[in-house]
Design a protein around this motif. Structure first.
Motif, PDB file in Angstrom:
ATOM      1  N   ALA A  75     -29.016 -11.226   0.201  1.00  0.00           N
ATOM      2  CA  ALA A  75     -30.290 -10.567   0.489  1.00  0.00           C
ATOM      3  C   ALA A  75     -31.029 -10.263  -0.807  1.00  0.00           C
ATOM      4  N   ASP A  76     -32.328 -10.220  -0.700  1.00  0.00           N
ATOM      5  CA  ASP A  76     -33.149  -9.851  -1.857  1.00  0.00           C
ATOM      6  C   ASP A  76     -34.438  -9.221  -1.359  1.00  0.00           C
ATOM      7  N   THR A  77     -34.891  -8.209  -2.062  1.00  0.00           N
ATOM      8  CA  THR A  77     -36.118  -7.510  -1.688  1.00  0.00           C
ATOM      9  C   THR A  77     -36.991  -7.330  -2.920  1.00  0.00           C
ATOM     10  N   THR A  78     -38.272  -7.601  -2.765  1.00  0.00           N
ATOM     11  CA  THR A  78     -39.183  -7.409  -3.886  1.00  0.00           C
ATOM     12  C   THR A  78     -40.497  -6.836  -3.387  1.00  0.00           C
ATOM     13  N   LEU A  79     -41.210  -6.230  -4.292  1.00  0.00           N
ATOM     14  CA  LEU A  79     -42.487  -5.603  -3.986  1.00  0.00           C
ATOM     15  C   LEU A  79     -43.602  -6.493  -4.526  1.00  0.00           C
ATOM     16  N   VAL A  80     -44.659  -6.648  -3.744  1.00  0.00           N
ATOM     17  CA  VAL A  80     -45.743  -7.568  -4.104  1.00  0.00           C
ATOM     18  C   VAL A  80     -47.070  -6.822  -4.121  1.00  0.00           C
ATOM     19  N   VAL A  81     -47.757  -6.905  -5.246  1.00  0.00           N
ATOM     20  CA  VAL A  81     -49.078  -6.284  -5.399  1.00  0.00           C
ATOM     21  C   VAL A  81     -50.062  -7.355  -5.865  1.00  0.00           C
ATOM     22  N   PHE A 156     -40.115   2.791  -6.846  1.00  0.00           N
ATOM     23  CA  PHE A 156     -39.881   3.836  -5.855  1.00  0.00           C
ATOM     24  C   PHE A 156     -39.027   3.294  -4.716  1.00  0.00           C
ATOM     25  N   GLY A 157     -38.286   4.215  -4.083  1.00  0.00           N
ATOM     26  CA  GLY A 157     -37.445   3.839  -2.960  1.00  0.00           C
ATOM     27  C   GLY A 157     -37.789   4.682  -1.748  1.00  0.00           C
ATOM     28  N   VAL A 158     -38.075   4.036  -0.638  1.00  0.00           N
ATOM     29  CA  VAL A 158     -38.484   4.752   0.568  1.00  0.00           C
ATOM     30  C   VAL A 158     -37.334   5.546   1.175  1.00  0.00           C
ATOM     31  N   GLN A 159     -36.091   5.175   0.847  1.00  0.00           N
ATOM     32  CA  GLN A 159     -34.940   5.855   1.437  1.00  0.00           C
ATOM     33  C   GLN A 159     -34.535   7.104   0.653  1.00  0.00           C
ATOM     34  N   GLY A 160     -35.191   7.366  -0.471  1.00  0.00           N
ATOM     35  CA  GLY A 160     -34.862   8.539  -1.283  1.00  0.00           C
ATOM     36  C   GLY A 160     -36.031   9.508  -1.360  1.00  0.00           C
ATOM     37  N   ARG A 161     -36.163  10.148  -2.526  1.00  0.00           N
ATOM     38  CA  ARG A 161     -37.282  11.066  -2.710  1.00  0.00           C
ATOM     39  C   ARG A 161     -38.621  10.355  -2.588  1.00  0.00           C
ATOM     40  N   GLY A 162     -38.599   9.036  -2.839  1.00  0.00           N
ATOM     41  CA  GLY A 162     -39.830   8.262  -2.744  1.00  0.00           C
ATOM     42  C   GLY A 162     -40.453   8.272  -1.361  1.00  0.00           C
ATOM     43  N   ALA A 163     -39.679   8.649  -0.338  1.00  0.00           N
ATOM     44  CA  ALA A 163     -40.240   8.743   1.013  1.00  0.00           C
ATOM     45  C   ALA A 163     -41.410   9.723   1.040  1.00  0.00           C
ATOM     46  N   ALA A 164     -41.389  10.724   0.158  1.00  0.00           N
ATOM     47  CA  ALA A 164     -42.464  11.719   0.126  1.00  0.00           C
ATOM     48  C   ALA A 164     -43.756  11.145  -0.452  1.00  0.00           C
ATOM     49  N   GLY A 171     -44.207  -2.354   9.752  1.00  0.00           N
ATOM     50  CA  GLY A 171     -43.228  -3.435   9.706  1.00  0.00           C
ATOM     51  C   GLY A 171     -41.832  -2.898   9.850  1.00  0.00           C
ATOM     52  N   SER A 172     -40.922  -3.418   9.055  1.00  0.00           N
ATOM     53  CA  SER A 172     -39.505  -3.080   9.167  1.00  0.00           C
ATOM     54  C   SER A 172     -39.099  -2.052   8.120  1.00  0.00           C
ATOM     55  N   TYR A 173     -38.696  -0.877   8.577  1.00  0.00           N
ATOM     56  CA  TYR A 173     -38.213   0.142   7.643  1.00  0.00           C
ATOM     57  C   TYR A 173     -36.956  -0.334   6.922  1.00  0.00           C
ATOM     58  N   THR A 174     -36.020  -0.966   7.653  1.00  0.00           N
ATOM     59  CA  THR A 174     -34.777  -1.379   7.016  1.00  0.00           C
ATOM     60  C   THR A 174     -35.001  -2.498   6.005  1.00  0.00           C
ATOM     61  N   ALA A 175     -36.034  -3.325   6.226  1.00  0.00           N
ATOM     62  CA  ALA A 175     -36.375  -4.345   5.236  1.00  0.00           C
ATOM     63  C   ALA A 175     -36.860  -3.693   3.949  1.00  0.00           C
ATOM     64  N   VAL A 176     -37.648  -2.637   4.081  1.00  0.00           N
ATOM     65  CA  VAL A 176     -38.152  -1.928   2.899  1.00  0.00           C
ATOM     66  C   VAL A 176     -36.994  -1.262   2.152  1.00  0.00           C
ATOM     67  N   VAL A 177     -36.000  -0.774   2.890  1.00  0.00           N
ATOM     68  CA  VAL A 177     -34.813  -0.191   2.256  1.00  0.00           C
ATOM     69  C   VAL A 177     -34.018  -1.268   1.525  1.00  0.00           C
ATOM     70  N   GLY A 178     -33.992  -2.499   2.067  1.00  0.00           N
ATOM     71  CA  GLY A 178     -33.297  -3.567   1.361  1.00  0.00           C
ATOM     72  C   GLY A 178     -32.582  -4.593   2.210  1.00  0.00           C
ATOM     73  N   LEU A 179     -32.526  -4.375   3.541  1.00  0.00           N
ATOM     74  CA  LEU A 179     -31.861  -5.342   4.411  1.00  0.00           C
ATOM     75  C   LEU A 179     -32.463  -5.269   5.811  1.00  0.00           C
ATOM     76  N   PRO A 180     -33.269  -6.259   6.200  1.00  0.00           N
ATOM     77  CA  PRO A 180     -33.898  -6.230   7.525  1.00  0.00           C
ATOM     78  C   PRO A 180     -32.877  -6.467   8.632  1.00  0.00           C
TER      79      PRO A 180
END
Length: 204
Positions: A75-81, A156-164, A171-180
């Motif tokens: 698995a791999d997750t990346t952020l795109v801007v 930032f990580g949505v599963q940690g303090r970054g959720a704030a 879309g998929s919350y678990t995909a944003v965490v790192g595994l859809p």
């Protein structure tokens, strides 16, 4: 687990978040992290990049494993801007710059998964959208001071303090965490290893 058809999945990652997500849906797994070159190819589209990374992890893990009848998950997750990949920050200063760039904006999170088995590799990419709240400089500084952003793509990580920091996630919350998990579940069904069989396989 007595049923030989349902041996533990081999996860080609050391990520505790991915382990927790597999535990959440009851998929038995072992961990065998691999190291690959994660440099994007010049001009490589973000979705093709995460698929290539996931595939290479799964195949490298399979290559070095003693039992090739097993299933190997990469698995791999990346952020795109603005259509470009944003990796992990190298320093606190770079993390602050990344967060300032994301402040008040929407970005994409691309998550690729690959399932390598004895006969084929099946893969999927999941795209989600995340919008951060407008962030004050002090908020960014305090978040960076926690150390959490330094090992996260986009800082930032949505599963940690970054959720704030998140205003909206589509879309998929678990995909944003790192595994859809929806993609993992579908790939396992495709190889006749439905997730729900793991729930009872230990008793068979």
């Amino acid at each position: 687990m007595n049923n030989p058809a349902f041996q533990p999945l081999v996860l080609a990652s050391a990520s505790p978040r991915r382990r927790e997500l597999l535990d959440q849906i009851g998929v038995w797994h072992e961990v065998a992290p691999v190291a690959i070159d994660e440099t994007p190819v010049e001009g490589e589209a973000p979705d093709l990049y995460v698929l290539r990374m996931a595939r290479e992890k799964a195949l490298m893990c399979q290559q070095h494993w003693h039992d090739t009848d097993r299933l190997f998950l990469g698995a791999d997750t990346t952020l795109v801007v603005d259509g470009r990949i944003m990796g992990k920050p190298d320093s606190g200063a770079e993390a602050r710059a990344m967060l300032a760039r994301l402040s008040g904006r929407e970005h994409q999170v691309m998550s690729g998964v690959a399932l390598a088995g004895p006969r084929a590799v099946r893969e999927r990419v999941v795209s989600s959208r995340v919008r951060l709240r407008p962030l004050a400089t002090s908020e960014i500084d305090n978040y960076v001071a926690t150390g959490e952003p330094l090992d996260k793509a986009g800082a930032f990580g949505v599963q940690g303090r970054g959720a704030a920091l998140v205003a909206e996630l589509t879309g998929s919350y678990t995909a944003v965490v790192g595994l859809p998990l929806e993609a993992v579940t579908d790939l396992l069904y495709q190889v006749d290893q439905p997730v729900h069989h793991w729930w009872v396989a230990a008793d068979e």
